[in-house]
Enzyme design. Structure first.
Site, short mmCIF file in Angstrom:
data_model
loop_
_atom_site.label_atom_id
_atom_site.label_comp_id
_atom_site.label_asym_id
_atom_site.label_seq_id
_atom_site.Cartn_x
_atom_site.Cartn_y
_atom_site.Cartn_z
N GLY A 3 36.85 42.41 38.92
CA GLY A 3 35.66 43.25 38.67
C GLY A 3 34.38 42.45 38.91
N TYR A 30 54.38 44.88 40.45
CA TYR A 30 53.27 45.65 39.87
C TYR A 30 53.82 46.88 39.16
CZ TYR A 30 49.16 48.82 39.86
OH TYR A 30 48.17 49.70 39.52
N1 LIG Z 1 42.71 52.25 42.08
C1 LIG Z 1 43.73 53.09 41.98
O1 LIG Z 1 44.05 53.79 42.93
C2 LIG Z 1 44.49 53.22 40.68
C3 LIG Z 1 45.35 54.32 40.52
C4 LIG Z 1 46.06 54.46 39.33
C5 LIG Z 1 45.89 53.54 38.33
N2 LIG Z 1 45.07 52.47 38.49
C6 LIG Z 1 44.92 51.55 37.36
O2 LIG Z 1 43.59 51.69 36.91
C7 LIG Z 1 43.13 50.47 36.36
C8 LIG Z 1 41.84 50.08 37.03
O3 LIG Z 1 42.07 49.91 38.42
P1 LIG Z 1 40.92 49.67 39.48
O4 LIG Z 1 41.33 50.27 40.75
O5 LIG Z 1 39.61 50.02 38.90
O6 LIG Z 1 41.05 48.10 39.69
P2 LIG Z 1 40.03 46.91 39.40
O7 LIG Z 1 40.71 45.64 39.80
O8 LIG Z 1 38.71 47.23 40.00
O9 LIG Z 1 39.91 46.97 37.81
C9 LIG Z 1 40.72 46.19 36.95
C10 LIG Z 1 39.82 45.33 36.12
O10 LIG Z 1 40.61 44.57 35.20
C11 LIG Z 1 40.08 43.26 35.13
N3 LIG Z 1 41.15 42.38 34.65
C12 LIG Z 1 42.28 42.00 35.31
N4 LIG Z 1 43.02 41.18 34.53
C13 LIG Z 1 42.35 41.04 33.36
C14 LIG Z 1 42.58 40.31 32.16
N5 LIG Z 1 43.67 39.55 32.02
N6 LIG Z 1 41.67 40.37 31.16
C15 LIG Z 1 40.55 41.15 31.30
N7 LIG Z 1 40.27 41.85 32.41
C16 LIG Z 1 41.16 41.82 33.42
C17 LIG Z 1 39.60 42.95 36.55
O11 LIG Z 1 38.61 41.94 36.60
C18 LIG Z 1 39.04 44.31 36.97
O12 LIG Z 1 37.65 44.42 36.68
C19 LIG Z 1 44.27 49.48 36.52
O13 LIG Z 1 45.00 49.44 35.32
C20 LIG Z 1 45.11 50.09 37.64
O14 LIG Z 1 46.44 49.68 37.54
C21 LIG Z 1 44.35 52.30 39.65
#
Ligand SMILES: NC(=O)c1ccc[n+]([C@@H]2O[C@H](COP(=O)([O-])OP(=O)(O)OC[C@H]3O[C@@H](n4cnc5c(N)ncnc54)[C@H](O)[C@@H]3O)[C@@H](O)[C@H]2O)c1
Length: 317
Positions: A38, A149
């Site tokens: 992020g 994952y």
């Molecule tokens: N993008 C998609 O298409 C999608 C679809 C379904 C579900 N998701 C889920 O939605 C959530 C957000 O996804 P996104 O696409 O915004 O991804 P993203 O990587 O932009 O967001 C995930 C955030 O989690 C933070 N993070 C990772 N490990 C961490 C830790 N140990 N401690 C604190 N922060 C941590 C990252 O820095 C990031 O900002 C995730 O759980 C993902 O699995 C995403």
């Protein structure tokens, strides 16, 4: 009524939109994000907002940080989005994904149990086996951990539901389908719409992994964030798994054509992980409609147009 909310992963792509929705609805928001994927700039727009209480740069794996946050603020709801999200990274380095996605979720659950905090666990459509018909994937569809994952998310999901059954903790597992829109990164893997749009705008070729016949159900990010937030405020969904998607799937080939309009700009390249590909993903969101009254509002064409405008305006550095 205004709630105290902890949002993990709030500096990420979807987290940024969940932050916006929560603030728009008048809730007090604390964010925990280690910025491994992020960016603080995603939250720039809300920096002055009096209800964005604190941004904590820290990891879910630090139980001290979690313990202090929960003790001090007694959260009503925890939206748990923080996770490693990249399929290929999870294949190359399963330990990091397992720690962040599964162990990190366990630490969240422990705190939520202590303070009676509702847990909204952000899982993913990537836990499902391929879709075999046009009625789409509902929550009873078989899962298949085709990548670490997916395996880590399925493990975490089961822990989240076990805290509902064993301790009566209000928890819900939500499985949004592939989400796209402004603030998604345009490099790397995962953001297929963002990557295609960026390449199109820069006059580059659009590279498709494999034959491109694999389909995706693409959910616009504001529809996704509305679904996520609603799940936190509904008792109906406690102990449940709930999907959200557009209800329309499109092959990656057709998506590329929709974006460029020029077949000569499309190139097929060898798939980096064919063994973890899911050939057809089409969402059945009937349960979200029934329990939450949720339905997607933004069509694929409209969502692509909004995302294109945002990237064209230099949205992502
Ligand atoms: N993008 C998609 O298409 C999608 C679809 C379904 C579900 N998701 C889920 O939605 C959530 C957000 O996804 P996104 O696409 O915004 O991804 P993203 O990587 O932009 O967001 C995930 C955030 O989690 C933070 N993070 C990772 N490990 C961490 C830790 N140990 N401690 C604190 N922060 C941590 C990252 O820095 C990031 O900002 C995730 O759980 C993902 O699995 C995403």
């Amino acid at each position: 009524m205004s709630k105290n909310v902890l949002l993990t992963g709030g500096a990420g792509f979807i987290g940024r939109w969940v932050t916006k929705k929560l603030l728009d609805e008048g809730h007090r928001v604390w964010i925990l994000d280690d910025l491994s994927n992020g960016r603080e700039t995603n939250l720039e727009e809300f920096r002055q907002h009096s209800d964005l209480k604190k941004f904590v740069r820290g990891t879910l794996l630090d139980e001290q940080i979690l313990g202090d946050l929960f003790e001090e603020h007694k959260f009503d709801i925890c939206y748990h989005l923080g996770a490693s999200i990249n399929v290929q990274d999870s294949i190359d380095d399963p330990r990091t994904t397992f720690n962040n996605d599964t162990v990190g979720t366990f630490y969240i659950l422990e705190q939520c149990k202590k303070y009676g905090t509702k847990v909204v666990f952000m899982s993913t459509c990537m836990v499902y086996d391929r879709c075999s018909d046009e009625s789409g994937i509902d929550e009873n569809h078989p899962t298949k951990p085709a990548s670490p994952y997916a395996g880590a998310k399925i493990g975490a999901e089961n822990m989240v539901l076990s805290y509902y059954h064993a301790y009566g903790l209000p928890t819900v597992v939500i499985r949004p389908f592939n989400t796209y829109g402004p603030f998604q990164k345009t490099g790397g893997e995962g953001g297929v719409v963002a990557i295609f749009l960026k390449n199109e705008l820069e006059g580059k070729t659009l590279n498709i992994y494999g034959e491109g016949t694999q389909t995706r159900d693409l959910l616009y990010v504001e529809d996704c964030a509305r679904f996520v937030v609603q799940a936190g405020f509904s008792d109906e969904v406690n102990g449940e798994i709930v999907n959200a998607g557009l209800g329309r799937d499109i092959s990656v080939n057709d998506l590329a054509l929709l974006i460029t309009g020029d077949a000569a700009r499309i190139k097929h390249v060898e798939h980096i992980h064919p063994q973890s590909e899911i050939q057809k993903l089409l969402c059945n969101s009937g349960k979200a409609k029934r329990l939450l009254g949720w339905e997607p509002q933004v069509s694929l064409e409209e969502g692509i147009s909004r995302t294109r405008d945002w990237i064209a305006q230099g949205g992502l550095a």
